[in-house]
Write a protein that holds these residues in place. Sequence first.
Motif, short mmCIF file in Angstrom:
data_model
loop_
_atom_site.label_atom_id
_atom_site.label_comp_id
_atom_site.label_asym_id
_atom_site.label_seq_id
_atom_site.Cartn_x
_atom_site.Cartn_y
_atom_site.Cartn_z
N LEU A 167 0.80 -1.21 0.00
CA LEU A 167 0.00 0.00 0.00
C LEU A 167 0.84 1.27 0.00
N THR A 168 2.05 1.18 0.50
CA THR A 168 2.92 2.37 0.49
C THR A 168 3.82 2.42 -0.75
N HIS A 169 3.75 1.40 -1.60
CA HIS A 169 4.53 1.40 -2.85
C HIS A 169 3.61 1.25 -4.06
N THR A 170 2.32 1.48 -3.86
CA THR A 170 1.36 1.32 -4.94
C THR A 170 1.46 2.46 -5.95
N PRO A 171 1.20 2.17 -7.23
CA PRO A 171 1.18 3.24 -8.24
C PRO A 171 -0.10 4.06 -8.19
N ILE A 172 -1.10 3.60 -7.43
CA ILE A 172 -2.35 4.35 -7.33
C ILE A 172 -2.08 5.63 -6.54
N PRO A 173 -2.29 6.79 -7.14
CA PRO A 173 -1.85 8.07 -6.55
C PRO A 173 -2.31 8.33 -5.13
N PHE A 174 -3.61 8.13 -4.85
CA PHE A 174 -4.13 8.55 -3.56
C PHE A 174 -3.94 7.50 -2.46
N LEU A 175 -3.65 6.23 -2.85
CA LEU A 175 -3.69 5.15 -1.87
C LEU A 175 -2.56 5.25 -0.84
N ARG A 176 -1.36 5.64 -1.30
CA ARG A 176 -0.26 5.77 -0.36
C ARG A 176 -0.54 6.86 0.66
N SER A 177 -0.99 8.02 0.19
CA SER A 177 -1.26 9.11 1.13
C SER A 177 -2.40 8.76 2.07
N LEU A 178 -3.41 8.02 1.57
CA LEU A 178 -4.50 7.59 2.44
C LEU A 178 -3.98 6.63 3.50
N THR A 179 -3.13 5.68 3.08
CA THR A 179 -2.56 4.73 4.03
C THR A 179 -1.79 5.45 5.13
N GLU A 180 -0.95 6.38 4.72
CA GLU A 180 -0.14 7.11 5.71
C GLU A 180 -1.01 7.95 6.64
N SER A 181 -2.10 8.51 6.11
CA SER A 181 -2.99 9.30 6.95
C SER A 181 -3.67 8.43 8.00
N VAL A 182 -4.13 7.25 7.58
CA VAL A 182 -4.77 6.33 8.52
C VAL A 182 -3.78 5.89 9.60
N VAL A 183 -2.56 5.54 9.15
CA VAL A 183 -1.54 5.09 10.09
C VAL A 183 -1.19 6.20 11.08
N ARG A 184 -1.04 7.40 10.57
CA ARG A 184 -0.65 8.52 11.44
C ARG A 184 -1.71 8.78 12.51
N ALA A 185 -2.98 8.64 12.14
CA ALA A 185 -4.06 8.95 13.07
C ALA A 185 -4.33 7.83 14.06
N THR A 186 -3.82 6.63 13.78
CA THR A 186 -4.13 5.49 14.65
C THR A 186 -2.87 4.92 15.29
N PHE A 187 -2.20 4.01 14.58
CA PHE A 187 -1.08 3.29 15.17
C PHE A 187 0.10 4.19 15.50
N PHE A 188 0.42 5.09 14.60
CA PHE A 188 1.55 5.99 14.85
C PHE A 188 1.27 6.86 16.07
N ALA A 189 0.04 7.40 16.13
CA ALA A 189 -0.32 8.25 17.27
C ALA A 189 -0.31 7.47 18.58
N GLN A 190 -0.61 6.17 18.51
CA GLN A 190 -0.65 5.36 19.72
C GLN A 190 0.73 5.05 20.25
N PHE A 191 1.67 4.73 19.37
CA PHE A 191 2.96 4.19 19.80
C PHE A 191 4.16 5.11 19.57
N VAL A 192 3.98 6.19 18.83
CA VAL A 192 5.09 7.08 18.52
C VAL A 192 4.68 8.51 18.84
N PRO A 193 5.25 9.13 19.86
CA PRO A 193 4.81 10.47 20.26
C PRO A 193 5.29 11.60 19.37
N GLY A 194 6.20 11.30 18.42
CA GLY A 194 6.69 12.36 17.56
C GLY A 194 7.67 11.85 16.53
N GLU A 195 7.91 12.67 15.50
CA GLU A 195 8.86 12.30 14.46
C GLU A 195 10.27 12.73 14.83
N THR A 196 10.40 13.66 15.77
CA THR A 196 11.71 14.15 16.21
C THR A 196 11.74 14.16 17.73
#
Length: 629
Positions: free
Chosen positions: A156-185
């Motif tokens: 899903l993060t290497h798909t040629p479909i334009p919107f799918l990668r950004s959608l995947t990252e948005s979902v991840v950022r709002a759920t799993f990333f927000a749960q387990f990673v408090p920041g990018e820096t």
Amino acid sequence: MALASAFIRSSGLRSLRGVSGRTFSRPVPCLPVVASPSRRSIASTSSGPSSESNSSPGSSTHSRGGHRTGRRRALPLILLALPAGLLLVPSKLSADSSSSCPEGEGEGEGEDQSFTPVKSSLSTASTSSLLRSYLVYALISTPYLVDYSSQLLHALTHTPIPFLRSLTESVVRATFFAQFVPGETVDECLTSMVEMRSRGVGSMLNYSAEAEVEPSMGSEGEEMARKERMEEVLRALEKAGAFERSLEEEQRGSTGFALKITGLIDPEILQRASTTLLRLRPLTQSNTPSSPSSSLSLSIPYPGTPQTSDAQVVARDQSPLVGNGQELLFLRGAVKEMGVLETDEGLREGDLEQLHELWSKVKRIGQRAKDNSIKLFVDAEHTFYQPALDAYTILLSQEFNRPPKENKEPWHGPLIYGTYQSYLVRQPGHLVAALQHAEKNGYALGIKLVRGAYFVQERKKWKEEGRPGADPIWPDKPATDQAYNTSINMILTTLSAQLASSHPERALSVVFGTHNPDSCDLVTEGLKKAGLADEVSDRRLRLRQGAKGRIGIAQLYGMKDDLTDRMAARFVYDGQPVAIKYIAYGKLSEVMPFLGRRAIENKSLMTGDQGAAAERRCIGGELRRRVFG
């Protein structure tokens, strides 16, 4: 050597009876360590306290469904929850015991507490964050999600479909990333670090970035990625140091940073160096006078334990020998007791130079950590890298863990911590050797105790490659648990003896990485029995003067917050936190591959009744309390 001898007697090389009833004539292990990345990936520069997961040796894992029909039916759910791989944050600590929801929280009855917890982080969290956490843990309680997560995430993060990668990252950022990673820096993590410290909880940072090796990168691209990770480590240590300096004097010296050395060099060089070390060590010892320490080292199972002679391979400037080391390139042969085959590749031309450069890098990192009063935790990884990693850890310990001869510099105990995995058969002897080396060479030993990870890969490699003898992992999970819990008592007893000795400044320090409430209780009881803590009127524990700042109990950020709260409440806060959170950080695009791989490697950390399901029960109980009062 008296302390080490006492440890040999206390731990014992006794037989261990597994759940099957068979007797295993192996020493009961006593320590922990960490995991490592995929061999053909560019490893993350650091990773958390080794994970001790439910997937410990011999433990049963969840059912995979057993037939294709079930998997096809699960596919729509998997696609909806596409980023499940991300939730398996760096696997260095584990959730392998019963839920520890504070009384009054959770869906079931709370456990009986002998003290009154402080207001828990669940009770102070926003309802929206609780709903997010409940969703995350509900998704990752599904075995299929973990099984497919890595492949789906990559697709899903290497798909040629334009919107799918950004959608995947948005979902991840709002759920799993927000749960387990408090920041990018580190800067983005500071808010969480400050909030946790206000509750008496310390921080151990982990730069979890991992770049996937693409064919187009080439060697120059890989080297550039390693250079960038080196720069980030140095930058993170400075930022963490600034955080430390913002605290009151009595609160400084407890922040840590986890370092994964494989992120700084081609991991295959470390594997070749490790093979050469396993061939060299018996030759070196055979030419030295017999002593208890040398005979012990020879008896320690694969991957062995570090020796002074290792500097010949990993740090030529530390070697007492004259020469350029070319003779090491021709060291060949099988070493059956260490599982080394005749065909295993040793050092290549140019490897010694790369290893020497790596030693310069890790010394620079150690100095930056010292300048900023940040504890440096060296992760352990796959056993085929471990001999070289052990060698660097012991060299760093000799360099930075010596108490200052004069009282001009503040001394908060050891700066460098090695990671010890209880799931390895070598652990009893390896720990004894580490204690002996520290005692003999006049430095304080830093210990990070975990259960361990990667047992599936280790056993698979051993079997498929036809390595001689038993694989390096304990036969079952109860054996690993016994090893871990035995280590707790041994470490605390040793610390008590060291503090009462003529050189208390050389006393060890330890962080117990565990999501297991029973192990946490063993630590608190052990502190009392060893005379390292007193119970005060409100039944909390107060660490005695010499033990302050030398004891930590750690869990992953976003997991087992209730257990962290309970540990923080168990101790009188004196400025040096006992409860610690292991904080992963990094850019979303960098962290996703790392967390995706960890989903497969450590899936039982999240699945099962004692993983995500236990977390979900705690959160569900708090949500019901808010709705129904």
